[in-house]
Design a protein around this motif. Structure first.
Motif, PDB file in Angstrom:
ATOM      1  N   SER A  37       0.841  -1.198   0.000  1.00  0.00           N
ATOM      2  CA  SER A  37       0.000   0.000   0.000  1.00  0.00           C
ATOM      3  C   SER A  37       0.880   1.253   0.000  1.00  0.00           C
ATOM      4  O   SER A  37       2.091   1.170  -0.211  1.00  0.00           O
ATOM      5  CB  SER A  37      -0.952  -0.030   1.197  1.00  0.00           C
ATOM      6  OG  SER A  37      -1.880   1.024   1.117  1.00  0.00           O
ATOM      7  N   ALA A  47      -2.932   6.299   1.053  1.00  0.00           N
ATOM      8  CA  ALA A  47      -4.135   5.633   1.565  1.00  0.00           C
ATOM      9  C   ALA A  47      -4.587   6.218   2.905  1.00  0.00           C
ATOM     10  O   ALA A  47      -5.682   5.906   3.379  1.00  0.00           O
ATOM     11  CB  ALA A  47      -3.875   4.133   1.723  1.00  0.00           C
ATOM     12  N   VAL A  48      -3.747   7.042   3.538  1.00  0.00           N
ATOM     13  CA  VAL A  48      -4.116   7.612   4.845  1.00  0.00           C
ATOM     14  C   VAL A  48      -4.756   8.976   4.608  1.00  0.00           C
ATOM     15  O   VAL A  48      -4.186   9.799   3.884  1.00  0.00           O
ATOM     16  CB  VAL A  48      -2.866   7.763   5.741  1.00  0.00           C
ATOM     17  CG1 VAL A  48      -3.278   8.205   7.144  1.00  0.00           C
ATOM     18  CG2 VAL A  48      -2.095   6.457   5.810  1.00  0.00           C
ATOM     19  N   HIS A  49      -5.908   9.211   5.217  1.00  0.00           N
ATOM     20  CA  HIS A  49      -6.700  10.420   4.935  1.00  0.00           C
ATOM     21  C   HIS A  49      -6.715  10.669   3.420  1.00  0.00           C
ATOM     22  O   HIS A  49      -6.269  11.727   2.947  1.00  0.00           O
ATOM     23  CB  HIS A  49      -6.116  11.665   5.618  1.00  0.00           C
ATOM     24  CG  HIS A  49      -5.876  11.509   7.090  1.00  0.00           C
ATOM     25  ND1 HIS A  49      -6.795  10.954   7.946  1.00  0.00           N
ATOM     26  CD2 HIS A  49      -4.816  11.848   7.864  1.00  0.00           C
ATOM     27  CE1 HIS A  49      -6.312  10.967   9.172  1.00  0.00           C
ATOM     28  NE2 HIS A  49      -5.112  11.491   9.152  1.00  0.00           N
ATOM     29  N   PRO A  50      -7.207   9.740   2.638  1.00  0.00           N
ATOM     30  CA  PRO A  50      -7.067   9.882   1.182  1.00  0.00           C
ATOM     31  C   PRO A  50      -7.912  11.016   0.622  1.00  0.00           C
ATOM     32  O   PRO A  50      -9.038  11.239   1.081  1.00  0.00           O
ATOM     33  CB  PRO A  50      -7.552   8.529   0.651  1.00  0.00           C
ATOM     34  CG  PRO A  50      -8.465   8.010   1.700  1.00  0.00           C
ATOM     35  CD  PRO A  50      -7.922   8.515   3.018  1.00  0.00           C
ATOM     36  N   LYS A  99      -6.524   2.436  -2.580  1.00  0.00           N
ATOM     37  CA  LYS A  99      -5.535   1.712  -1.765  1.00  0.00           C
ATOM     38  C   LYS A  99      -6.019   1.582  -0.313  1.00  0.00           C
ATOM     39  O   LYS A  99      -5.732   0.584   0.357  1.00  0.00           O
ATOM     40  CB  LYS A  99      -4.181   2.439  -1.822  1.00  0.00           C
ATOM     41  CG  LYS A  99      -3.443   2.230  -3.139  1.00  0.00           C
ATOM     42  CD  LYS A  99      -2.906   0.810  -3.196  1.00  0.00           C
ATOM     43  CE  LYS A  99      -1.887   0.620  -4.284  1.00  0.00           C
ATOM     44  NZ  LYS A  99      -1.228  -0.689  -4.201  1.00  0.00           N
ATOM     45  N   ALA A 100      -6.732   2.605   0.166  1.00  0.00           N
ATOM     46  CA  ALA A 100      -7.298   2.502   1.524  1.00  0.00           C
ATOM     47  C   ALA A 100      -8.305   1.354   1.577  1.00  0.00           C
ATOM     48  O   ALA A 100      -8.323   0.557   2.525  1.00  0.00           O
ATOM     49  CB  ALA A 100      -7.962   3.818   1.917  1.00  0.00           C
ATOM     50  N   GLU A 148      -6.510  -1.935   1.714  1.00  0.00           N
ATOM     51  CA  GLU A 148      -6.086  -2.266   3.086  1.00  0.00           C
ATOM     52  C   GLU A 148      -7.259  -2.845   3.874  1.00  0.00           C
ATOM     53  O   GLU A 148      -7.103  -3.806   4.639  1.00  0.00           O
ATOM     54  CB  GLU A 148      -5.548  -1.023   3.799  1.00  0.00           C
ATOM     55  CG  GLU A 148      -4.231  -0.499   3.242  1.00  0.00           C
ATOM     56  CD  GLU A 148      -3.703   0.707   4.038  1.00  0.00           C
ATOM     57  OE1 GLU A 148      -4.354   1.129   5.023  1.00  0.00           O
ATOM     58  OE2 GLU A 148      -2.630   1.222   3.668  1.00  0.00           O
ATOM     59  N   LYS A 149      -8.433  -2.239   3.697  1.00  0.00           N
ATOM     60  CA  LYS A 149      -9.610  -2.725   4.438  1.00  0.00           C
ATOM     61  C   LYS A 149      -9.968  -4.156   4.021  1.00  0.00           C
ATOM     62  O   LYS A 149     -10.352  -4.969   4.851  1.00  0.00           O
ATOM     63  CB  LYS A 149     -10.822  -1.811   4.194  1.00  0.00           C
ATOM     64  CG  LYS A 149     -10.641  -0.389   4.677  1.00  0.00           C
ATOM     65  CD  LYS A 149     -10.520  -0.313   6.185  1.00  0.00           C
ATOM     66  CE  LYS A 149     -10.323   1.101   6.688  1.00  0.00           C
ATOM     67  NZ  LYS A 149      -9.761   1.135   8.043  1.00  0.00           N
ATOM     68  N   ARG A 204       2.963  -0.131   4.047  1.00  0.00           N
ATOM     69  CA  ARG A 204       2.636   1.194   3.517  1.00  0.00           C
ATOM     70  C   ARG A 204       3.936   1.943   3.346  1.00  0.00           C
ATOM     71  O   ARG A 204       4.702   2.049   4.294  1.00  0.00           O
ATOM     72  CB  ARG A 204       1.812   1.900   4.577  1.00  0.00           C
ATOM     73  CG  ARG A 204       0.657   2.675   4.058  1.00  0.00           C
ATOM     74  CD  ARG A 204       0.059   3.398   5.234  1.00  0.00           C
ATOM     75  NE  ARG A 204      -1.235   2.902   5.612  1.00  0.00           N
ATOM     76  CZ  ARG A 204      -1.777   3.122   6.808  1.00  0.00           C
ATOM     77  NH1 ARG A 204      -1.122   3.787   7.739  1.00  0.00           N
ATOM     78  NH2 ARG A 204      -2.971   2.667   7.071  1.00  0.00           N
TER      79      ARG A 204
END
Ligand code: GDU
Length: 346
Positions: free
Chosen positions: A126, A130-133, A141-142, A145-146, A166
């Protein structure tokens, strides 16, 4: 559990990309029994076949979007590194459903096929995006991950450990800004900079491969592994490339592109509150509670933890001289410098 690839069979999806090629070489050096490369482009596979000349590498033309091709490619496989993805931010903005098909549904196919074939471990690659997309690539990508974490949560007795890594921008990866700046300077033009104050993490290809190996060795189902990284502004990056190639640091500021973030985040503050620190690496464990939250009320934890995310604005920041030194360590940059002027390469 720790794993070894010696004598084992490994599948790399997207195996002809920068990560895949580096990983394949490492696996061959370490005595892997067989590496299967699954990718769409037969020409790239053919180039790789001729470059490597090693019959432990088997090439499968196929697409992660097609469950049957992934199921066939993962038959008899021990471990999977899932690198196939649509990665370019602007193109995913124009074709978000394509990002969903490859990055979300394709990843679900990889996990499902691995489960069906009794694969021991799947590491899914990832990105900080993907973080706070805010862009379609990061959102897809978030969701990937889920999907990986839901497999762990919903299959507690599975023989297949699915984990994620990540990472941030890999220096000199295909289509990225460093080779672009070098091409522009070679053509006698000023480097085009979107926003000089925009920040990005800096990682080498070897750093990314080591992160995947760390995850492979240490993962529990649903873990996300992150490698701590340094960062810089793109303005300083462009200046550093100019300095390396001994041209005046004149930048052509072009403005931010579709879907770009000012800074990238490797771990949110919520994740940091739960993370285990392994020095160079962080592990964000799966939240394995079930949906019956009442069970947890008596032992529920209040959200104490760090007040900030780990992002490219608050990470250790490299200045121009340090970026110059870092760029000099990249084989591709050294080769470019040697072509231009053997004295500059020293
Ligand atoms: O002409 C340009 C192009 C880019 N940039 C800036 O340079 C930084 C890096 O841009 P890249 O295009 O190299 O990388 P991105 O952050 O957009 O990320 C994309 O490229 C990465 C490659 O390093 C990964 O593939 C990632 O998944 C993909 O979204 C960004 O701040 C961008 O605004 C410029 O200043 N000028």
């Amino acid at each position: 559990m720790t794993y070894s690839t010696n004598g084992r069979r490994v599948l790399i999806t997207g195996g002809t990309g920068s990560f895949g090629k580096t990983m394949v070489r490492r696996l061959l050096d370490r005595g892997v029994g067989e590496v299967r490369v699954l990718s769409r482009d037969e020409a790239k596979q053919d180039d790789m076949r001729r470059q490597l000349g090693d019959d432990r590498v088997r090439y499968h033309v196929g697409d992660v979007r097609d469950y049957d091709s992934v199921l066939r490619a993962s038959r008899g496989i021990d471990y999977v590194f899932h690198a196939a993805a649509l990665k370019q931010v602007p193109s995913c903005e124009f074709f978000p459903l394509e990002a969903v098909r490859t990055n979300v549904l394709g990843s679900a196919n990889v996990v499902e096929a691995a489960e069906r074939n009794g694969v021991g471990s799947v590491v899914v690659l990832s990105t900080d995006k993907a973080v706070h997309p805010v862009n379609a690539m990061g959102m897809s990508k978030a969701m990937m991950e889920k999907v990986a974490q839901a497999h762990a949560r919903n299959n507690p007795n599975s023989a297949t450990t699915v984990s994620c890594v990540r990472y941030g921008n890999v220096m000199y990866s295909r289509g990225s800004v460093i080779p672009l700046f070098i091409e522009q300077i070679k053509a006698g033009r000023a480097p085009t900079v979107t926003d000089p104050g925009m920040t990005r993490f800096l990682m080498s290809l070897d750093d990314s491969v080591e992160l995947v190996e760390h995850a492979f060795q240490h993962a529990r189902p649903g873990d996300i592994f992150i490698r701590k990284a340094v960062a810089c502004t793109v303005g300083d990056l462009a200046e550093a490339v100019c300095e390396l190639f001994d041209v005046p640091a004149k930048l052509d500021v072009i403005g931010v592109r579709h879907g770009e973030k000012q800074d990238e985040t490797l771990a949110s503050r919520e994740e940091l509150a739960q993370a285990d620190d392994f020095g160079d690496f962080l592990r964000v464990p799966l939240d394995a509670r079930d949906l019956n939250y009442a069970l947890y009320v008596s032992e529920g934890e209040l959200g104490r933890g760090p007040r900030e995310d780990f992002n490219s604005a608050n990470a250790p920041r490299l200045g121009v001289p340090e970026i110059v030194e870092l760029l000099r360590t990249l084989p591709e940059v050294r080769a470019e410098l040697a072509l231009r002027d053997p004295v500059l390469a020293c």
